[in-house]
Enzyme design. Structure first.
Site, mmCIF file in Angstrom:
data_model
loop_
_atom_site.group_PDB
_atom_site.id
_atom_site.type_symbol
_atom_site.label_atom_id
_atom_site.label_comp_id
_atom_site.label_asym_id
_atom_site.label_seq_id
_atom_site.Cartn_x
_atom_site.Cartn_y
_atom_site.Cartn_z
ATOM 1 N N TYR A 243 0.840 -1.206 0.000
ATOM 2 C CA TYR A 243 0.000 0.000 0.000
ATOM 3 C C TYR A 243 0.876 1.257 0.000
ATOM 4 O O TYR A 243 0.647 2.186 -0.792
ATOM 5 C CB TYR A 243 -0.912 -0.010 1.226
ATOM 6 C CG TYR A 243 -1.824 1.187 1.309
ATOM 7 C CD1 TYR A 243 -2.987 1.255 0.552
ATOM 8 C CD2 TYR A 243 -1.519 2.259 2.137
ATOM 9 C CE1 TYR A 243 -3.825 2.355 0.611
ATOM 10 C CE2 TYR A 243 -2.340 3.365 2.207
ATOM 11 C CZ TYR A 243 -3.494 3.406 1.448
ATOM 12 O OH TYR A 243 -4.309 4.508 1.518
ATOM 13 N N LYS B 105 1.183 4.211 -2.949
ATOM 14 C CA LYS B 105 0.949 5.626 -2.679
ATOM 15 C C LYS B 105 2.128 6.484 -3.144
ATOM 16 O O LYS B 105 1.946 7.606 -3.602
ATOM 17 C CB LYS B 105 0.675 5.844 -1.192
ATOM 18 C CG LYS B 105 -0.619 5.184 -0.697
ATOM 19 C CD LYS B 105 -1.859 5.852 -1.272
ATOM 20 C CE LYS B 105 -2.657 5.013 -2.202
ATOM 21 N NZ LYS B 105 -3.863 5.660 -2.714
#
Length: 227
Positions: free
Chosen positions: A111, A115
């Site tokens: 994750y 990002k």
């Protein structure tokens, strides 16, 4: 319109339908975000595939319409966790992902990596849009109580729930910086930049690397079938 960012075919289909049926596109908000294990339809790690690659392809396919309708904007929801992200292109080539394992920690790291991709994507997109009437921004929306972790293990979800209810923003509160980037007048000179709490913020060191942003763009074009 149906759109599944975990399927590049679905993204292609959506873009074709949209361009045939909608004469205008003034604001594109890349907001989908997942954290968890698993793969997309094409075999990419789900966080990389949905959070970055699906948005990359979608934006690329709709870019000409955005230019035709300028002044227009592309807003991509990133996260403060981009500061913990890394990009290993050799791993991406060999495993179609930016992490090598399938643990809960790998899920979190994937994750963060996705990002970082969001911020680098916005940086390079801004370079490519120079001289056009399209501007682009990325942002940290805050820590929001949503279903982001719905694909994580049940025990982890139960562990997080009390903290989420006490300390996290509501979806309405968490949407404010996204709305700011989409609607605030006069921020066009800040195209390519990163916002949090409806204000300009500095990004992490890796997210300021123009060479890394350019390489990610080129690799993403190849992986999404655009080149």
């Amino acid at each position: 319109m149906h759109l599944d960012l975990a399927s590049l075919k679905s993204v292609q289909s959506f873009a074709e339908t949209f361009l045939k049926t909608e004469p205008r596109l003034d604001i594109l908000i890349n907001n989908a975000g997942v954290m968890g294990l698993g793969c997309t339809e094409e075999g990419f790690g789900v966080a990389f595939g949905v959070n970055h690659l699906g948005h990359f392809l979608l934006t690329s396919l709709l870019l000409e319409r955005l230019k035709q309708c300028g002044p227009s904007r592309v807003v991509t929801v990133a996260a403060l966790l981009h500061r913990l992200g890394t990009i290993d292109f050799s791993l991406l080539t060999s495993q179609k992902d930016l992490v090598s394992g399938q643990s809960t920690w790998d899920s979190f790291q994937a994750y963060c990596n996705s990002k970082l991709c969001n911020v680098l994507f916005t940086r390079e997109l801004s370079n490519k849009l120079e001289g056009t009437s399209v501007s682009c921004y990325c942002l940290h929306p805050g820590v929001i109580y949503t279903e982001l972790g719905r694909s994580m293990s049940l025990w982890l979800q139960l562990l997080m729930m009390p903290f989420a209810k006490l300390f996290f923003l509501s979806p309405e509160g968490g949407s404010q910086t996204t709305l700011y980037c989409a609607l605030q007048e006069g921020i066009e000179p800040l195209s390519g930049r990163y916002f949090s709490n409806c204000a300009l913020q500095q990004v992490g060191v890796k997210a300021r690397d123009d060479a890394l942003a350019k390489k990610l763009w080129e690799v993403s074009e190849r992986l999404s079938g655009l080149s």
